[in-house]
Structure formats: structure tokens, C-alpha cells
Design an enzyme around this catalytic site. Sequence first.
Site, short mmCIF file in Angstrom:
data_model
loop_
_atom_site.label_atom_id
_atom_site.label_comp_id
_atom_site.label_asym_id
_atom_site.label_seq_id
_atom_site.Cartn_x
_atom_site.Cartn_y
_atom_site.Cartn_z
N ARG A 162 34.30 74.49 57.79
CA ARG A 162 34.65 73.06 57.76
C ARG A 162 33.93 72.31 58.88
O ARG A 162 34.50 71.40 59.51
CB ARG A 162 36.17 72.85 57.93
CG ARG A 162 37.02 73.39 56.80
CD ARG A 162 36.76 72.65 55.48
NE ARG A 162 37.77 72.96 54.50
CZ ARG A 162 37.77 74.05 53.74
NH1 ARG A 162 36.81 74.94 53.83
NH2 ARG A 162 38.75 74.24 52.86
N GLU A 180 41.45 68.52 60.14
CA GLU A 180 40.29 68.71 59.28
C GLU A 180 39.83 67.35 58.79
O GLU A 180 38.65 67.12 58.57
CB GLU A 180 40.72 69.60 58.11
CG GLU A 180 39.60 70.25 57.39
CD GLU A 180 39.78 70.22 55.90
OE1 GLU A 180 39.92 69.12 55.34
OE2 GLU A 180 39.77 71.30 55.30
N SER A 212 44.01 69.67 52.80
CA SER A 212 44.44 70.29 54.06
C SER A 212 44.24 69.29 55.19
O SER A 212 43.15 68.76 55.35
CB SER A 212 43.59 71.52 54.38
OG SER A 212 43.70 72.47 53.36
#
Length: 334
Positions: A160, A330, A234
Site C-alpha cells: 500500500r 491507509e 480498509s
Amino acid sequence: MISNPVSLKAYNTFGIDASCDRLIEINSEEELSEILPIPHKEVRVLGGGSNILLTGDLERKVLHNQIKGIKVLKENDSYVLVEVGGGHDWHQFVMWAVSHGYGGIENLSLIPGTVGAAPIQNIGAYGVEQSEFFVSLTMYDLTTGKDHILLEEDCRFGYRDSIFKGPLKGKCFITSVRYKLTKKHELRMDYGAIKKKLVEKMIAYPTIRDVSEMVIEIRKSKLPDPRELGNSGSFFKNPIVTTSKFNRLIAEFPEMPHYSIDDETVKIPAGWLIDQLGWKGKRIGDVGTYEKQALVLVNHGKATGGELWDFAKMIIQEVEDHYGIVLIPEVNVW
Ligand code: EPU
């Protein structure tokens, strides 16, 4: 062009009602070149709005990437090289690939957002990351207005993570991305939920379409549809800790799920940590965590970005107090 000030409620999947000074739709590289250069501090680039949290009104212009289209640049018996507009919907691109029999990205079905945002986040799911099929991209430096091509090795992809979340953060506009897709497929079905679906469906020789359909089913059963419940997938990254820290944690919390990354590091699911502390399905006002996945923060209706961020900070604090792990968002907090 839409004139000022304009609400971004319909442009972010959390459904936050914050505004920007001006919203400028960019449909082509030519339109972008007419607008640039602009000092990067005066603008934000928006794709599908599926990975941002707007914590207040933006006193800036917003460039909305609407550059679409898919072109096959090259192909042989084994591969096809495709170029996709940065504003093209990611899932539509995956569906195009599956329908043409081009493989690699089928595990990334149904991920919300645009193709131009995929490398920024290095999107990943069910054992695959976009970086594995990524070849290069074209980006414009907002401040200079100049275009550059970045190759895979230039993008510093990690979990990520990429150069676009580091030194290039907020400084560029991605107009197109090139991917190398397979014609001779190597299906990736190690992920537990996919293995389970294969057995359930009694599929002995799965195709890329089967994998895509299973991933869509799994995602639909676990993750909320942003059209029905505001969310950004998320909210936090899964934390990565050193093996020595992990050994101390597992001694105290023997049930803790974990994935070894290498000899030195271990990844721990943030959803589990948050769930263990009783936050799954919790709601304060219109902010909450999703009832089936504690890692997903949701807007039940009229939550503000500030309220969502306060809620996220409470989770960060509690996880840190209990496990000594600092969760990192995130999503991009604007
Ligand atoms: N878990 C819980 N409680 C929860 C949520 C998860 O105990 O409320 C446990 C699960 O039982 C499992 C583990 O945590 O043991 C991992 O859960 P899951 O398989 O649902 O995956 P995840 O780590 O929570 C990651 C990605 C997702 C991606 C899935 C599937 C991150 C931050 N998230 O979630 O990506 O779809 O794996 O590959 O890496 C996204 O980035 O927006 C996203 C949805």
C-alpha cells in the site's frame, strides 16, 4: 468546468459534504496542459474519491481525472501490453481484461477507484498487487507542467505504498498507466477465502472469469457497498512489526493472526486488533466501523470528516495503549 464553490459529497465514497473552490474536469492530456502549471499547493487531484477522507472544506482547486480509454499497444502469444487512461474506472478495466481473456488482475476485481490511483496506493487484494503487472505510467508534474514517464522501478512500490505517497505526494497528475497482462495465466488462489469458494462451487479447472467472480462474491459479502454505506475500504494499513516485537506479542496474545513477511518482519491484521478491542460494529453518532469488518470505517449518514477522523484517532490510541502498535491510515486524510 463547474464554478465555485462546489460540494464534493458526490465525489468521495465516504459521502462527506465538504467543498472545494473550483472543480475542474480533465478529459484529456490537452485539457490538462491548458491548465498547468499550477503550484501543487493550490490544487488537489481527485480520481474516484474512494481513498480519501475530507476533514474540512478545501480552499483549493480540484482537478478531477476523467481521462478514459484502453488501448492495446503490443501483443504476442503470451502477453498483451495495454495503456489505460488515469481516470478510467479500475473495475471496468478489470472487467474488460477478463472479457478479453487477459489475466493477472482478476484478483483485483471490484476495487473501487480509478486506474490512475491504483499505483499511488499500490492496490492489492487476495494475494495480488497491481505492481506485479505494472509496466510504466505517464504523469505530469503539477508545478512545472512537464510530463514524465516512470517505470516500475521508479515507483518504489511497497505494501500500500509508492513514491506517490512519499516524495511525489500531491505533486503530480497521472494521465495513463501501462500494464502487461497474461494470455497464459497463472491463477492465484492461495488466499483462504478463494480456496473455500473453489470447494464450495466444485470448480476443478478455474478460469480467470471464475476467479474474478469469486473475488466479487467475497468482496460483496465482506465489504460495504459505498453506494449504500459511505466508506473507503480498509481505513488503516495492516501493521508490520519486527519479529522480536511479534514474539513478545504472540506470547501475550496467542490467538493473534499473523503473516510472516521475511525473517525480520511480521504483518498483523489491523481488523483483528480493532475487533478484539470491541470496536467491530461500534457506532458513535453517524460514525462507526462496519459490522462485518472492523477495519472499515463507515459514514451512517451525516458524519463529517472531522468526526470520522476523531473516531479513527480513538481507535489508534486504544490499539497503541493495548498492543503498543501505532496504526497508520491507509486512506489519504485531506
Ligand atoms: N479480522 C478480524 N476481525 C475483523 C476483520 C478481520 O478478526 O473485523 C481478521 C480475519 O479473521 C483474518 C484477518 O483479520 O484473520 C484478515 O482479515 P481479511 O482477510 O478480511 O483481510 P484484511 O487484512 O482485513 C486486507 C486488505 C483488503 C483486502 C483483503 C483481502 C489491507 C489494509 N486490507 O484486509 O484491502 O481486500 O486483505 O486481500 O491490506 C483495502 O485496501 O481497502 C482493502 C479492502
